[in-house]
Scaffold this motif. Structure first.
Motif, short mmCIF file in Angstrom:
data_model
loop_
_atom_site.label_atom_id
_atom_site.label_comp_id
_atom_site.label_asym_id
_atom_site.label_seq_id
_atom_site.Cartn_x
_atom_site.Cartn_y
_atom_site.Cartn_z
N LYS A 56 33.22 -38.17 25.21
CA LYS A 56 33.96 -37.44 24.18
C LYS A 56 35.35 -38.01 23.94
CE LYS A 56 31.66 -33.04 24.68
NZ LYS A 56 31.71 -31.64 24.99
N THR A 57 35.71 -39.07 24.69
CA THR A 57 37.02 -39.67 24.44
C THR A 57 36.92 -40.82 23.44
OG1 THR A 57 36.87 -41.26 26.23
CG2 THR A 57 37.78 -39.09 26.80
N VAL A 58 35.71 -41.26 23.13
CA VAL A 58 35.56 -42.30 22.11
C VAL A 58 35.34 -41.59 20.78
CG1 VAL A 58 34.31 -44.36 21.37
CG2 VAL A 58 34.51 -43.83 23.81
N ILE A 59 36.41 -41.49 20.00
CA ILE A 59 36.37 -40.69 18.77
C ILE A 59 36.88 -41.51 17.59
CG2 ILE A 59 36.63 -38.44 19.91
CD1 ILE A 59 39.66 -38.61 19.23
N THR A 60 36.50 -41.07 16.41
CA THR A 60 37.10 -41.66 15.21
C THR A 60 38.56 -41.22 15.14
OG1 THR A 60 36.23 -39.77 13.98
CG2 THR A 60 34.95 -41.80 13.90
N LYS A 61 39.39 -42.08 14.52
CA LYS A 61 40.84 -41.80 14.50
C LYS A 61 41.39 -41.93 13.09
CE LYS A 61 41.78 -42.64 19.25
NZ LYS A 61 41.66 -43.76 20.14
N GLY A 62 42.40 -41.10 12.81
CA GLY A 62 42.95 -41.00 11.45
C GLY A 62 43.25 -42.33 10.79
N GLU A 63 43.94 -43.23 11.51
CA GLU A 63 44.40 -44.44 10.84
C GLU A 63 43.25 -45.34 10.43
OE1 GLU A 63 47.51 -46.50 12.94
OE2 GLU A 63 47.49 -48.13 11.46
N SER A 64 42.29 -45.55 11.37
CA SER A 64 41.16 -46.43 11.00
C SER A 64 40.25 -45.76 9.98
CB SER A 64 40.38 -46.89 12.24
OG SER A 64 40.26 -45.86 13.17
N THR A 65 40.12 -44.43 10.08
CA THR A 65 39.27 -43.73 9.09
C THR A 65 39.87 -43.86 7.69
OG1 THR A 65 38.52 -42.15 10.77
CG2 THR A 65 38.30 -41.46 8.47
N THR A 66 41.18 -43.64 7.57
CA THR A 66 41.77 -43.72 6.22
C THR A 66 41.80 -45.17 5.70
OG1 THR A 66 43.98 -43.67 7.20
CG2 THR A 66 43.12 -41.58 6.38
N ASP A 67 41.99 -46.14 6.60
CA ASP A 67 41.90 -47.56 6.16
C ASP A 67 40.51 -47.83 5.59
OD1 ASP A 67 44.44 -48.08 6.98
OD2 ASP A 67 43.89 -49.24 8.77
N ALA A 68 39.49 -47.35 6.33
CA ALA A 68 38.11 -47.60 5.89
C ALA A 68 37.82 -46.89 4.57
CB ALA A 68 37.13 -47.14 6.97
N ILE A 69 38.31 -45.67 4.43
CA ILE A 69 38.10 -44.93 3.17
C ILE A 69 38.68 -45.74 2.00
CG2 ILE A 69 38.83 -42.87 1.87
CD1 ILE A 69 38.66 -41.31 4.56
N ASP A 70 39.91 -46.25 2.16
CA ASP A 70 40.54 -47.01 1.07
C ASP A 70 39.76 -48.28 0.76
OD1 ASP A 70 42.48 -45.15 0.77
OD2 ASP A 70 44.03 -46.25 1.86
N SER A 71 39.31 -48.99 1.81
CA SER A 71 38.56 -50.23 1.57
C SER A 71 37.27 -49.93 0.81
CB SER A 71 38.17 -50.91 2.89
OG SER A 71 39.30 -51.27 3.60
N ILE A 72 36.58 -48.87 1.22
CA ILE A 72 35.30 -48.56 0.55
C ILE A 72 35.56 -48.09 -0.88
CG2 ILE A 72 33.22 -47.11 0.61
CD1 ILE A 72 33.49 -47.11 3.70
N LEU A 73 36.60 -47.26 -1.07
CA LEU A 73 36.89 -46.80 -2.43
C LEU A 73 37.13 -47.97 -3.38
CD1 LEU A 73 39.23 -43.69 -1.95
CD2 LEU A 73 36.87 -43.72 -2.81
N SER A 74 37.76 -49.03 -2.87
CA SER A 74 38.06 -50.16 -3.75
C SER A 74 36.79 -50.92 -4.13
CB SER A 74 39.11 -51.08 -3.12
OG SER A 74 38.52 -51.76 -2.05
N CYS A 75 35.70 -50.73 -3.40
CA CYS A 75 34.45 -51.46 -3.70
C CYS A 75 33.36 -50.55 -4.26
CB CYS A 75 33.90 -52.11 -2.43
SG CYS A 75 34.98 -53.35 -1.74
N LEU A 76 33.66 -49.26 -4.38
CA LEU A 76 32.65 -48.28 -4.81
C LEU A 76 32.36 -48.43 -6.31
CD1 LEU A 76 31.39 -45.93 -3.13
CD2 LEU A 76 33.17 -44.44 -4.07
N LYS A 77 31.11 -48.09 -6.70
CA LYS A 77 30.76 -48.07 -8.14
C LYS A 77 31.44 -46.87 -8.81
CE LYS A 77 26.70 -45.09 -7.68
NZ LYS A 77 25.26 -44.87 -7.89
N LYS A 78 31.55 -46.93 -10.15
CA LYS A 78 32.05 -45.78 -10.90
C LYS A 78 31.12 -44.59 -10.64
CE LYS A 78 32.92 -44.35 -15.67
NZ LYS A 78 32.03 -43.21 -15.68
N ASP A 79 31.70 -43.45 -10.40
CA ASP A 79 30.97 -42.20 -10.10
C ASP A 79 30.36 -42.16 -8.70
OD1 ASP A 79 31.62 -41.06 -12.54
OD2 ASP A 79 29.84 -41.86 -13.52
N GLY A 80 30.55 -43.23 -7.92
CA GLY A 80 30.05 -43.24 -6.53
C GLY A 80 30.85 -42.28 -5.66
N LEU A 81 30.23 -41.91 -4.54
CA LEU A 81 30.85 -40.92 -3.64
C LEU A 81 31.02 -41.45 -2.22
CD1 LEU A 81 28.83 -37.61 -4.16
CD2 LEU A 81 31.22 -37.99 -4.74
N ILE A 82 32.14 -41.09 -1.60
CA ILE A 82 32.27 -41.19 -0.14
C ILE A 82 32.23 -39.76 0.38
CG2 ILE A 82 33.68 -41.86 1.83
CD1 ILE A 82 35.01 -43.94 0.22
#
Ligand code: SAM
Length: 189
Positions: free
Chosen positions: A109-135
């Motif tokens: 339970k100590t290996v968890i997702t973390k705010g900084e890497s999660t938000t970095d990944a969200i931004d990277s994916i948003l920049s490559c997402l299709k129009k109307d695509g969802l995260i």
């Protein structure tokens, strides 16, 4: 009819992803979302599935093989590096993505997702997402470290420009014990 959190997460992705598209499971864990996405995109599509734990990659690999799926690439790396794995020709064409935040069930339970890497990944994916695509982000936050991640992810998505993105929060506000909720970000253009 109100859908449960995981059902609603899958419903949103099923509604917005087309067969043949490339999609992302940012936290493959035990592989349930990877298998789901693999079925949604079909054999002509492709799933990029990330996890930092070898155990998660191996469990997902077994599930994928047992289900005769051949359209999944398992990536033993942080989702923060996702941009390295998306070829130029797929920029603007990624069909969708899911994050299931927190820790690997029945594991460390100590290996968890973390705010900084999660938000970095969200931004990277948003920049490559299709129009109307969802995260779609399923936010578990009852564990140690979960509240900090929840706060940093919420703070991040709440500031996304409404001309470019629709941001939805979905959850059951009368449930006890820090129930998970969904954040869904749709790219408008
Ligand atoms: N979606 C999974 C399923 O269907 O079984 C459950 C995912 S579990 C809640 C969260 C996973 O995120 C864990 O397996 C953990 O190892 C992984 N994780 C934590 N930090 C990560 C990171 N920076 N990049 C990728 N995966 C990460």
């Amino acid at each position: 009819m109100l859908k449960g959190i995981l059902n609603y997460a899958h419903y949103l992705l099923e509604e917005s992803i087309n067969k043949g598209e490339t999609v992302i499971d940012a936290t493959c864990g035990n592989g349930n979302d990877t298998l789901f996405l693999s079925n949604v995109v079909g054999q002509t599509g492709h799933v990029l599935a990330f996890d930092i734990q070898e155990k998660a990659i191996n469990t997902t690999k077994r599930l994928i093989i047992d289900n005769d799926r051949t359209n999944v690439s398992l990536i033993h790396d942080s989702h923060a590096t996702v941009s390295h794995y998306i070829p130029k020709e797929l920029h603007g064409k990624i069909g969708g993505a899911i994050f299931n935040l927190g820790y690997l069930p029945k594991s460390d339970k100590t290996v968890i997702t973390k705010g900084e890497s999660t938000t970095d990944a969200i931004d990277s994916i948003l920049s490559c997402l299709k129009k109307d695509g969802l995260i779609v982000i399923v936010v578990y936050h009852g564990h140690d470290g979960g509240r900090q991640e929840k706060e940093s992810v919420l703070k991040h998505v709440v500031h996304l420009d409404q001309k470019e993105f629709n941001v939805l929060q979905y959850g059951f506000i009368n449930q006890k014990n820090d129930p998970p909720f969904i954040l869904a970000v749709q790219k408008r253009k």
